[in-house]
Design an enzyme around this catalytic site. Structure first.
Site, PDB file in Angstrom:
ATOM      1  N   SER A 129       0.834  -1.202   0.000  1.00 50.38           N
ATOM      2  CA  SER A 129       0.000   0.000   0.000  1.00 50.38           C
ATOM      3  C   SER A 129       0.869   1.252   0.000  1.00 50.38           C
ATOM      4  CB  SER A 129      -0.891   0.002   1.249  1.00 50.38           C
ATOM      5  OG  SER A 129      -1.527   1.250   1.423  1.00 50.38           O
ATOM      6  N   TYR A 154      -2.580  -0.071   9.966  1.00 51.59           N
ATOM      7  CA  TYR A 154      -2.723  -0.649   8.630  1.00 51.59           C
ATOM      8  C   TYR A 154      -1.423  -0.519   7.850  1.00 51.59           C
ATOM      9  CZ  TYR A 154      -4.040  -1.018   3.721  1.00 51.59           C
ATOM     10  OH  TYR A 154      -4.081  -1.354   2.388  1.00 51.59           O
TER      11      TYR A 154
END
Length: 332
Positions: A129, A154
């Site tokens: 990501s 995350y």
């Protein structure tokens, strides 16, 4: 030979499975289909794949962090490659429910690594990501930039995935490619992402949350461009040649940014949404949220040089396509 696609009921996973099936691959999809967002949307994506591709697509509903369940599901499969897109997504939700990220993104990623090692797959492509760049203020983000200051759990789990993959590339010479996605949008997208949230609110005449007075910039990347990059990566495993790869590995492991390489101002994206919908938004100014960053933009030169990746879809093209799909899906 079978390609496993984890997260096959998810936004990117469905599109990747569709592209692979369309060119004649046999795909085995895995997804827990949890309730992080509407499971009915996930079921509709799976129905779309089954309707289009029939027996070439098979699916197991399971938690890939459950080792016995994963092993039982893939027993007897002749696995060639793995595209690991399944994960617990969302920056803000990681603040509310951190244990879900530890299970899906850490234990789950390790399970997929172990499966790839045991079956000696030709290539494992996995989702990282752009969040790994944290508060990096050097724009555009390059794969060589520091990624050791995550601003959310995350992001920390996604950086951990890259590190775990590097260790498996070193220990077991497992060919892998990690892809740092930048704000993906398009048909069949996720209800927890900005494009869907804003579209739903504008159509309903409700206010939209505009963080940091709209002075946020994101590298919005249309799903077709993302899929083209994933498939190109899958088709070209990194060589185990002792040469440095993007991301710094000397083993058969590389990391690429995959984005549109253009930072769009949030306010301007709202303008495009308004035009495509045919209705003005009610803008509600809000402060920055914890774990968020002001700007993201991808340097895609590495994947462009190595694999010929070249995104072609601007927001003025992609946003209206999403709106047309959204209206059709919801009948509005």
């Amino acid at each position: 030979m079978t390609v496993i696609v984890t997260g096959a009921a998810g936004f990117i996973g469905m599109h990747v499975a569709d592209a692979l099936l369309a060119r004649g691959e046999t795909v085995f999809g895995i997804d827990e289909c949890n309730a992080y967002y509407d499971p009915a949307l996930k079921a509709a994506r799976l129905a779309y794949l089954r309707d289009r591709h029939g027996a070439a697509f098979t699916f197991a509903k399971l938690d890939f962090a459950d080792t016995p369940a994963l092993d039982a599901a893939v027993a007897g499969l002749d696995i060639d490659r793995i595209v690991h897109l399944g994960a617990q997504a969302g920056v803000r939700y990681s603040i509310e429910n951190p244990m879900a990220y530890a299970r899906a993104n850490l234990v789950g990623h390790l399970n997929i690594l172990e499966l790839a090692r045991a079956r000696q797959v030709r290539h494992l492509v996995y989702a990282s990501s752009s969040s790994v760049y944290g508060g990096n203020d050097s724009v555009p983000f390059r794969v060589e930039d520091r990624t050791d200051r995550p601003l959310s759990l995350y992001a920390a789990t996604k950086k951990s995935n890259e590190l775990m993959s590097e260790s498996y590339a070193h220990l077991y010479r497992l060919p892998q490619t990690g892809l740092r996605f930048f704000t993906v949008y398009g048909p069949w997208g996720r209800p927890d992402m900005m494009m869907w949230i804003f579209t739903k609110a504008i159509l309903a005449g409700e206010p939209i949350p505009v963080f940091n007075a709209g002075r946020m910039e994101r590298d919005f990347t249309y799903i077709d461009d993302i899929v083209a990059g994933i498939v190109a990566a899958l088709d070209a495993p990194p060589a185990d040649d002792g040469q440095a790869k993007p991301g710094g590995s000397m083993g058969p492991h590389r990391v690429y940014n995959i984005g549109n390489s253009r930072a769009e101002q949030l306010g301007e994206v709202i303008d495009v949404l308004e035009q495509a919908i045919g209705r003005k938004a009610i803008r509600q100014d809000l402060p920055m949220q914890a774990g968020d960053v002001v700007r993201t933009c991808a340097d895609v030169s590495a994947i462009g040089n190595d694999l010929g990746f070249a995104p072609t879809t601007s927001i003025t093209e992609g946003v209206p396509r999403f709106i047309r799909w959204y209206r059709d899906y919801h009948g509005v």
